[in-house]
Design an enzyme around this catalytic site. Structure first.
Site, mmCIF file in Angstrom:
data_model
loop_
_atom_site.group_PDB
_atom_site.id
_atom_site.type_symbol
_atom_site.label_atom_id
_atom_site.label_comp_id
_atom_site.label_asym_id
_atom_site.label_seq_id
_atom_site.Cartn_x
_atom_site.Cartn_y
_atom_site.Cartn_z
ATOM 1 N N LYS A 1 0.866 -1.176 0.000
ATOM 2 C CA LYS A 1 0.000 0.000 0.000
ATOM 3 C C LYS A 1 0.906 1.231 0.000
ATOM 4 C CE LYS A 1 -3.932 -0.025 0.561
ATOM 5 N NZ LYS A 1 -4.956 0.047 -0.520
ATOM 6 N N SER A 2 0.618 2.199 -0.848
ATOM 7 C CA SER A 2 1.507 3.349 -0.984
ATOM 8 C C SER A 2 1.650 4.130 0.324
ATOM 9 C CB SER A 2 1.031 4.275 -2.107
ATOM 10 O OG SER A 2 -0.223 4.835 -1.810
ATOM 11 N N LEU B 1 1.734 2.952 3.307
ATOM 12 C CA LEU B 1 2.700 2.237 4.150
ATOM 13 C C LEU B 1 4.105 2.347 3.574
ATOM 14 C CD1 LEU B 1 0.610 -0.945 5.018
ATOM 15 C CD2 LEU B 1 1.122 1.005 6.510
ATOM 16 N N GLY B 2 4.221 2.288 2.258
ATOM 17 C CA GLY B 2 5.528 2.456 1.626
ATOM 18 C C GLY B 2 6.133 3.814 1.937
ATOM 19 N N ASP C 1 0.910 -17.619 -8.575
ATOM 20 C CA ASP C 1 0.694 -18.464 -9.755
ATOM 21 C C ASP C 1 -0.756 -18.882 -9.929
ATOM 22 O OD1 ASP C 1 3.249 -19.098 -11.094
ATOM 23 O OD2 ASP C 1 3.828 -19.853 -9.119
ATOM 24 N N GLU D 1 6.914 -10.851 2.933
ATOM 25 C CA GLU D 1 8.248 -10.566 3.435
ATOM 26 C C GLU D 1 8.252 -9.110 3.893
ATOM 27 O OE1 GLU D 1 10.033 -13.229 -0.215
ATOM 28 O OE2 GLU D 1 9.433 -11.146 -0.466
ATOM 29 N N GLN E 1 -2.034 -5.102 -1.578
ATOM 30 C CA GLN E 1 -3.102 -5.206 -2.568
ATOM 31 C C GLN E 1 -2.692 -6.204 -3.627
ATOM 32 O OE1 GLN E 1 -3.640 -1.220 -3.933
ATOM 33 N NE2 GLN E 1 -1.470 -0.928 -4.331
ATOM 34 N N TYR F 1 -0.046 -24.198 -10.344
ATOM 35 C CA TYR F 1 0.609 -24.374 -9.060
ATOM 36 C C TYR F 1 -0.070 -25.525 -8.303
ATOM 37 C CZ TYR F 1 3.339 -23.118 -5.012
ATOM 38 O OH TYR F 1 4.247 -23.146 -3.977
ATOM 39 N N GLN G 1 -0.832 -23.394 2.184
ATOM 40 C CA GLN G 1 -0.193 -22.906 3.408
ATOM 41 C C GLN G 1 -1.136 -22.041 4.225
ATOM 42 O OE1 GLN G 1 3.262 -20.630 2.247
ATOM 43 N NE2 GLN G 1 2.070 -18.835 1.748
#
Length: 192
Positions: A101-102, A104-105, A119, A129, A148, A162, A174
């Site tokens: 999200k911009s 947060l960036g 995939d 990450e 997003q 996948y 997972q």
């Protein structure tokens, strides 16, 4: 082409795309917001002298969880694994990209280093990450919008999506932030 809000809604309605649970305001003009789950996989640097990609390293990370209103503090330069609150399932003719999200960036939070591609055929929670490149700690909260997804149609459905038995799909199904399973590439057939 990137799917618009109308196309995302059609994919959700038809079942080509499953996002569960989906937030009421998740669909944006050309993306779908995902939220942060409460579990984090934290690196236990004091337990290992190095990372050997050919070996399972069960002691390398540990899961820590937060309560509904509790903050997880991500310190400057720190790297942890988090996961989407939502389970995401893609049909065999649909791919997704995970983006931050911009807002947060602009605070220094990165949500992926290299694992931004989802995939066709994927089914599970998304591991993110999380890195803090700011000079101050960042507080993260359960359920906050963390990223997003943008979607694209494939030219034809994937023949080996996948999870296909012929692929080395390590993370299908997972739940929660999942540690690297790269070591499986170096195991002899039949070994686990």
């Amino acid at each position: 082409m990137v799917l618009s809000d109308r196309s995302i809604m059609e994919a959700l309605a038809s079942g080509r795309l499953v996002v569960d649970p989906i937030a009421e305001d998740a669909v944006q003009p050309a993306s779908l917001d995902i939220r942060l789950d409460r579990h984090f996989r934290v690196f236990r640097n004091h337990m290992q002298a190095y990372i050997d990609i050919r070996e399972p390293m069960d002691d390398l990370t540990a899961v820590e969880s937060i309560d509904d209103d509790q903050a997880f503090v991500l310190h400057p330069g720190e790297f942890v694994l988090g996961s989407s609150l939502e389970r995401v399932k893609l049909d065999v003719d649909l791919v997704a990209r995970v983006e931050g999200k911009s807002s947060l960036g602009r605070l220094g939070l990165l949500v992926h280093a290299t694992a931004g591609y989802v995939d066709p055929g994927w089914d599970g929670q998304l591991t993110m990450e999380l890195s803090n490149v700011a000079t101050l700690p960042i507080r993260l909260y359960y359920g906050m919008k963390i990223g997003q997804l943008s979607f694209q149609n494939l030219t034809t459905p994937a023949e080996r999506p996948y999870g296909h038995p012929g692929l080395k799909s390590r993370y299908q199904g997972q739940t929660g932030p999942t540690a690297s399973r790269l070591y499986r590439d170096y195991q002899r057939p039949g070994a686990e």
